[in-house]
Design a protein around this motif. Structure first.
Motif, PDB file in Angstrom:
ATOM      1  N   LEU A   1       0.859  -1.378  -0.084  1.00  7.29           N
ATOM      2  CA  LEU A   1       0.007  -0.035  -0.029  1.00  7.29           C
ATOM      3  C   LEU A   1       1.004   1.273  -0.047  1.00  7.29           C
ATOM      4  CD1 LEU A   1      -2.919  -0.803   2.335  1.00  7.29           C
ATOM      5  CD2 LEU A   1      -2.583  -1.216  -0.234  1.00  7.29           C
ATOM      6  N   HIS A   2       2.106   1.026   0.264  1.00  2.84           N
ATOM      7  CA  HIS A   2       3.187   2.188   0.566  1.00  2.84           C
ATOM      8  C   HIS A   2       4.282   2.005  -0.863  1.00  2.84           C
ATOM      9  CE1 HIS A   2       5.065   5.550   2.033  1.00  2.84           C
ATOM     10  NE2 HIS A   2       5.390   5.111   3.229  1.00  2.84           N
ATOM     11  N   GLY A   3       5.486   2.164  -0.489  1.00  2.00           N
ATOM     12  CA  GLY A   3       6.441   2.056  -1.589  1.00  2.00           C
ATOM     13  C   GLY A   3       6.358   0.641  -2.393  1.00  2.00           C
TER      14      GLY A   3
ATOM     15  N   LYS B   1     -14.580  -5.354  -6.506  1.00  2.00           N
ATOM     16  CA  LYS B   1     -13.760  -5.413  -5.560  1.00  2.00           C
ATOM     17  C   LYS B   1     -13.694  -7.086  -5.209  1.00  2.00           C
ATOM     18  CE  LYS B   1     -14.886  -1.349  -2.921  1.00  2.00           C
ATOM     19  NZ  LYS B   1     -15.426  -0.686  -1.744  1.00  2.00           N
TER      20      LYS B   1
ATOM     21  N   ARG C   1      -7.183  -4.536  -6.106  1.00  2.00           N
ATOM     22  CA  ARG C   1      -7.176  -2.782  -6.156  1.00  2.00           C
ATOM     23  C   ARG C   1      -6.516  -2.537  -7.388  1.00  2.00           C
ATOM     24  NH1 ARG C   1      -6.916   0.908  -0.749  1.00  2.00           N
ATOM     25  NH2 ARG C   1      -8.944   0.036  -0.261  1.00  2.00           N
ATOM     26  N   LEU C   2      -6.516  -1.402  -8.100  1.00  2.53           N
ATOM     27  CA  LEU C   2      -5.812  -0.653  -9.127  1.00  2.53           C
ATOM     28  C   LEU C   2      -4.459  -0.275  -8.701  1.00  2.53           C
ATOM     29  CD1 LEU C   2      -5.430   0.107 -12.044  1.00  2.53           C
ATOM     30  CD2 LEU C   2      -6.746   2.045 -11.861  1.00  2.53           C
TER      31      LEU C   2
ATOM     32  N   GLY D   1      -1.049   1.659  -7.586  1.00  3.33           N
ATOM     33  CA  GLY D   1      -0.641   2.756  -8.275  1.00  3.33           C
ATOM     34  C   GLY D   1      -1.651   3.944  -8.450  1.00  3.33           C
ATOM     35  N   PHE D   2      -2.773   3.511  -7.683  1.00  8.04           N
ATOM     36  CA  PHE D   2      -3.806   4.839  -7.890  1.00  8.04           C
ATOM     37  C   PHE D   2      -4.424   4.884  -6.725  1.00  8.04           C
ATOM     38  CE2 PHE D   2      -6.516   6.010 -11.889  1.00  8.04           C
ATOM     39  CZ  PHE D   2      -5.475   5.569 -12.594  1.00  8.04           C
TER      40      PHE D   2
ATOM     41  N   ARG E   1      -3.731   8.939   0.135  1.00  6.78           N
ATOM     42  CA  ARG E   1      -4.655   9.463   1.376  1.00  6.78           C
ATOM     43  C   ARG E   1      -4.639  10.989   0.993  1.00  6.78           C
ATOM     44  NH1 ARG E   1      -4.650   8.018   6.513  1.00  6.78           N
ATOM     45  NH2 ARG E   1      -5.675   5.948   5.552  1.00  6.78           N
TER      46      ARG E   1
ATOM     47  N   TYR F   1     -16.716   5.253 -10.758  1.00 10.60           N
ATOM     48  CA  TYR F   1     -16.042   4.332  -9.426  1.00 10.60           C
ATOM     49  C   TYR F   1     -14.743   5.274  -9.032  1.00 10.60           C
ATOM     50  CZ  TYR F   1     -13.569   0.922  -6.503  1.00 10.60           C
ATOM     51  OH  TYR F   1     -12.721   0.580  -5.320  1.00 10.60           O
TER      52      TYR F   1
ATOM     53  N   ARG G   1     -14.577   8.732  -6.003  1.00  7.85           N
ATOM     54  CA  ARG G   1     -13.649   8.376  -4.853  1.00  7.85           C
ATOM     55  C   ARG G   1     -12.403   9.157  -4.999  1.00  7.85           C
ATOM     56  NH1 ARG G   1     -16.525   3.906  -5.927  1.00  7.85           N
ATOM     57  NH2 ARG G   1     -17.243   2.516  -4.132  1.00  7.85           N
TER      58      ARG G   1
ATOM     59  N   ASN H   1      -0.941   7.668  -8.656  1.00 10.75           N
ATOM     60  CA  ASN H   1      -0.041   8.279  -7.889  1.00 10.75           C
ATOM     61  C   ASN H   1       1.669   7.850  -8.528  1.00 10.75           C
ATOM     62  OD1 ASN H   1       0.924   5.432  -6.803  1.00 10.75           O
ATOM     63  ND2 ASN H   1      -0.921   5.429  -5.727  1.00 10.75           N
TER      64      ASN H   1
ATOM     65  N   ASP I   1       3.873   5.914  -8.057  1.00 11.98           N
ATOM     66  CA  ASP I   1       4.114   4.601  -8.372  1.00 11.98           C
ATOM     67  C   ASP I   1       3.687   4.042  -9.658  1.00 11.98           C
ATOM     68  OD1 ASP I   1       5.711   4.091  -5.878  1.00 11.98           O
ATOM     69  OD2 ASP I   1       3.652   3.853  -4.759  1.00 11.98           O
TER      70      ASP I   1
ATOM     71  N   PHE J   1      12.935   3.324  -4.574  1.00 12.32           N
ATOM     72  CA  PHE J   1      12.249   4.453  -3.629  1.00 12.32           C
ATOM     73  C   PHE J   1      12.812   4.671  -2.439  1.00 12.32           C
ATOM     74  CE2 PHE J   1       7.519   5.077  -2.946  1.00 12.32           C
ATOM     75  CZ  PHE J   1       7.633   6.030  -2.072  1.00 12.32           C
TER      76      PHE J   1
HETATM   77  N1  CMC Z   1      -8.239   0.622  -6.423  1.00 14.30           N
HETATM   78  C1  CMC Z   1      -9.600   0.551  -6.191  1.00 14.30           C
HETATM   79  N2  CMC Z   1     -10.395   1.266  -5.150  1.00 14.30           N
HETATM   80  C2  CMC Z   1      -9.529   1.924  -4.565  1.00 14.30           C
HETATM   81  C3  CMC Z   1      -8.056   2.169  -4.630  1.00 14.30           C
HETATM   82  C4  CMC Z   1      -7.479   1.703  -5.557  1.00 14.30           C
HETATM   83  N3  CMC Z   1      -6.330   1.503  -5.826  1.00 14.30           N
HETATM   84  N4  CMC Z   1      -7.592   3.022  -3.556  1.00 14.30           N
HETATM   85  C5  CMC Z   1      -8.876   3.290  -2.940  1.00 14.30           C
HETATM   86  N5  CMC Z   1      -9.864   2.630  -3.353  1.00 14.30           N
HETATM   87  C6  CMC Z   1     -11.291   2.737  -2.918  1.00 14.30           C
HETATM   88  C7  CMC Z   1     -11.611   1.879  -1.507  1.00 14.30           C
HETATM   89  O1  CMC Z   1     -11.754   0.617  -1.777  1.00 14.30           O
HETATM   90  C8  CMC Z   1     -12.570   2.669  -0.793  1.00 14.30           C
HETATM   91  O2  CMC Z   1     -13.746   2.585  -1.418  1.00 14.30           O
HETATM   92  P1  CMC Z   1     -14.983   2.394  -0.790  1.00 14.30           P
HETATM   93  O3  CMC Z   1     -15.479   3.627  -0.199  1.00 14.30           O
HETATM   94  O4  CMC Z   1     -16.096   1.691  -1.612  1.00 14.30           O
HETATM   95  O5  CMC Z   1     -14.755   1.558   0.607  1.00 14.30           O
HETATM   96  C9  CMC Z   1     -12.309   4.234  -1.313  1.00 14.30           C
HETATM   97  O6  CMC Z   1     -11.536   4.110  -2.470  1.00 14.30           O
HETATM   98  C10 CMC Z   1     -11.288   5.068  -0.197  1.00 14.30           C
HETATM   99  O7  CMC Z   1     -10.103   4.021  -0.033  1.00 14.30           O
HETATM  100  P2  CMC Z   1      -9.415   4.137   1.393  1.00 14.30           P
HETATM  101  O8  CMC Z   1      -8.399   2.617   1.454  1.00 14.30           O
HETATM  102  O9  CMC Z   1     -10.192   4.431   2.460  1.00 14.30           O
HETATM  103  O10 CMC Z   1      -8.390   5.309   1.221  1.00 14.30           O
HETATM  104  P3  CMC Z   1      -7.024   5.313   1.916  1.00 14.30           P
HETATM  105  O11 CMC Z   1      -6.658   6.790   1.934  1.00 14.30           O
HETATM  106  O12 CMC Z   1      -6.724   4.704   3.303  1.00 14.30           O
HETATM  107  O13 CMC Z   1      -5.812   4.690   1.128  1.00 14.30           O
HETATM  108  C11 CMC Z   1      -4.396   4.073  -0.419  1.00 14.30           C
HETATM  109  C12 CMC Z   1      -5.155   5.532   0.441  1.00 14.30           C
HETATM  110  C13 CMC Z   1      -3.056   4.773  -1.302  1.00 14.30           C
HETATM  111  C14 CMC Z   1      -3.655   3.116   0.512  1.00 14.30           C
HETATM  112  C15 CMC Z   1      -5.132   3.462  -1.606  1.00 14.30           C
HETATM  113  O14 CMC Z   1      -5.494   4.267  -2.272  1.00 14.30           O
HETATM  114  C16 CMC Z   1      -4.518   2.201  -2.206  1.00 14.30           C
HETATM  115  O15 CMC Z   1      -4.431   0.896  -1.589  1.00 14.30           O
HETATM  116  N6  CMC Z   1      -3.912   2.403  -3.370  1.00 14.30           N
HETATM  117  C17 CMC Z   1      -3.314   1.344  -4.049  1.00 14.30           C
HETATM  118  C18 CMC Z   1      -2.033   1.149  -3.394  1.00 14.30           C
HETATM  119  C19 CMC Z   1      -0.990   2.239  -4.094  1.00 14.30           C
HETATM  120  O16 CMC Z   1      -0.860   2.690  -4.977  1.00 14.30           O
HETATM  121  N7  CMC Z   1      -0.121   2.873  -2.989  1.00 14.30           N
HETATM  122  C20 CMC Z   1       0.821   3.927  -3.167  1.00 14.30           C
HETATM  123  C21 CMC Z   1       0.384   5.256  -2.516  1.00 14.30           C
HETATM  124  S1  CMC Z   1       1.114   6.493  -3.133  1.00 14.30           S
HETATM  125  C22 CMC Z   1       2.980   6.573  -2.944  1.00 14.30           C
HETATM  126  C23 CMC Z   1       3.675   5.475  -1.860  1.00 14.30           C
HETATM  127  O17 CMC Z   1       3.100   5.795  -0.535  1.00 14.30           O
HETATM  128  O18 CMC Z   1       4.145   4.817  -2.012  1.00 14.30           O
END
Ligand code: CMC
Length: 392
Positions: free
Chosen positions: A227-229, A259, A264-265, A267-268, A271, A316, A320, A325, A327, A348
């Motif tokens: 979920l991070h790097g 879901k 999850r997608l 890189g999308f 927070r 969708y 949201r 992002n 990554d 990273f």
């Molecule tokens: N694909 C599909 N749905 C998503 C995604 C995604 N990548 N990210 C968030 N959602 C949905 C999630 O299911 C939720 O939907 P619902 O309201 O129906 O339950 C809503 O969007 C809010 O998501 P959240 O998980 O509560 O948001 P968060 O702020 O806690 O999480 C995040 C942020 C980055 C962890 C998350 O967007 C995610 O898991 N992304 C994919 C992993 C990723 O690319 N991480 C890199 C982050 S950026 C740089 C870094 O830190 O490395």
């Protein structure tokens, strides 16, 4: 303590004051010490940005040269340290080796551990910036079964990192200017991002007055999660799987929206950014330029662009506020430069090193700092009496 409230994921809790990095997530703005990321990415170099983050100002020519000279001078690692890194199993993940190696640095430099002596902290800063470069080269070379090379002090930070990573032993190494420039830029884009999961971890560990190596090693572990790097590696895996399944981006997106098995997608989403991540905008441009310049078209880039196109036009994702992002496109560039998937997150971490160090130093010199110690709301059993085993 009666007023304690739970804030899952610290969505609404500021843990500190900081002068280092400014983010406006709604407007897609990122600045280091006031300088827009776009300007730094175009005009600066990674070491200069490291100096800026850590010391607060861009260096003068003399300050920059002296800083580079100090970092360069420490890039060689102790022979015992190289042996230590060689003891990890070949197929172990490089992030685990990297965090262990950074932690172990404290045992090689016991004179650099006092968190409150400015000179000692500066030494630890330079040692970490220098050694992590060598450690990251080592991670690549050990994976391909090649020996670690000695540093060449006459070259710049990124150029010599690339030489130590990719040069063929006993052959003259000619740096490719595009490769050097693009990696320099990627490291700049990763250099800090205020109170994210790994940086908060570094601060939390340091708040107990643990040394800089211990704190940064903890940050590397926090960064490793997908979920991070770890997302940059996960994106490449996702794109590769979509290609292997016939390349149907929309079928994959249906799974994401449903879901299906929590997919999850990668890189999308972010927070803080609820608009396009400004780093992703820069990386996307570079990905196109690099793949074209290196003459390495990659079908995975087409799949990534397809996924993005679908997401930007789908309720969708727009409802949201999910945008690419940093990554999302970086892995494609690292791959084109010759790195394996497992090297993406260590890269990273290499880039994030100045940010972790700057944040740790800011915290250590802030008189309002207290040990990190969140509260909880207890939801377990009420008091009960111990039962002997035969009565349970
Ligand atoms: N694909 C599909 N749905 C998503 C995604 C995604 N990548 N990210 C968030 N959602 C949905 C999630 O299911 C939720 O939907 P619902 O309201 O129906 O339950 C809503 O969007 C809010 O998501 P959240 O998980 O509560 O948001 P968060 O702020 O806690 O999480 C995040 C942020 C980055 C962890 C998350 O967007 C995610 O898991 N992304 C994919 C992993 C990723 O690319 N991480 C890199 C982050 S950026 C740089 C870094 O830190 O490395």
């Amino acid at each position: 303590t009666g007023l304690v409230t739970v804030d899952p994921g610290f969505m609404n809790t500021a843990s500190c004051d900081s002068e280092i990095t400014y983010i406006d997530g709604d407007a897609g703005i990122l600045r280091y010490r006031g300088y827009p990321i776009e300007q730094l990415a175009e005009k600066s170099s990674f070491l200069e940005v490291a100096y800026l983050l850590i010391h607060g100002e861009l260096p003068t020519q003399a300050e920059g040269d002296a800083f580079m000279e100090r970092v360069n001078r420490h890039t060689l690692v102790h022979e015992d340290f190289r042996t230590f890194m060689g003891t990890f199993p070949r197929n172990g993940h490089p992030m685990a080796v990297m965090s262990s190696a950074v932690n172990a640095l404290s045992t090689f430099y016991p004179e650099s551990l006092d968190p409150f002596d400015p000179q000692t902290v500066e030494l630890a800063t330079v040692l970490i910036l220098a050694k992590t470069r060598t450690i990251t080269s080592y991670l690549h070379r050990s994976a391909v079964g090649e020996p670690l090379l000695y540093p060449d002090y006459s070259r710049g930070y990124v150029e010599d990192f690339l030489r130590m990573t990719f040069a063929v032993p006993y052959q003259q190494y000619e740096p490719d200017p595009t490769t050097v420039a693009v990696l320099d830029q990627l490291l700049i884009l990763h250099a800090d991002h205020e109170q994210n999961c790994s940086t908060s971890t570094v601060r939390m560990v340091g708040s107990s007055h643990a040394n800089l190596y211990a704190s940064v090693a903890a940050g590397i572990n926090a960064l490793s999660g997908p979920l991070h790097g770890g997302a940059n590696e996960a994106v490449l895996k996702m794109l590769t799987e979509i290609k292997a399944d016939g390349g149907d981006a929309s079928a994959f997106m249906t799974r994401v929206k449903n879901k299906d098995q929590g997919v999850r997608l990668m890189g999308f989403g972010h927070r803080v950014y609820k608009n396009y991540d400004p780093r992703a905008a820069i990386v996307k441009k570079s990905a196109h330029a690099v793949l074209e310049k290196l003459g390495k078209p990659d079908p995975l880039l087409d799949i990534a662009m397809n996924l993005e196109e679908i997401a930007l036009n789908d309720d969708y994702f727009t409802e949201r506020k999910l945008y690419p992002n940093v990554d999302f496109y970086t892995g494609l560039i690292y791959k084109a430069l010759g790195f394996s998937d497992q090297m993406f997150t260590p890269l990273f971490a290499l880039g994030r090193m100045p940010g972790w160090i700057a944040q740790w130093r800011e915290m250590m010199t802030d008189p309002t700092t207290k040990i990190g110690r969140p509260r909880q709301i207890y939801t377990g059993a009420v008091e009960r009496n111990y039962l002997p085993v035969e009565s349970r």
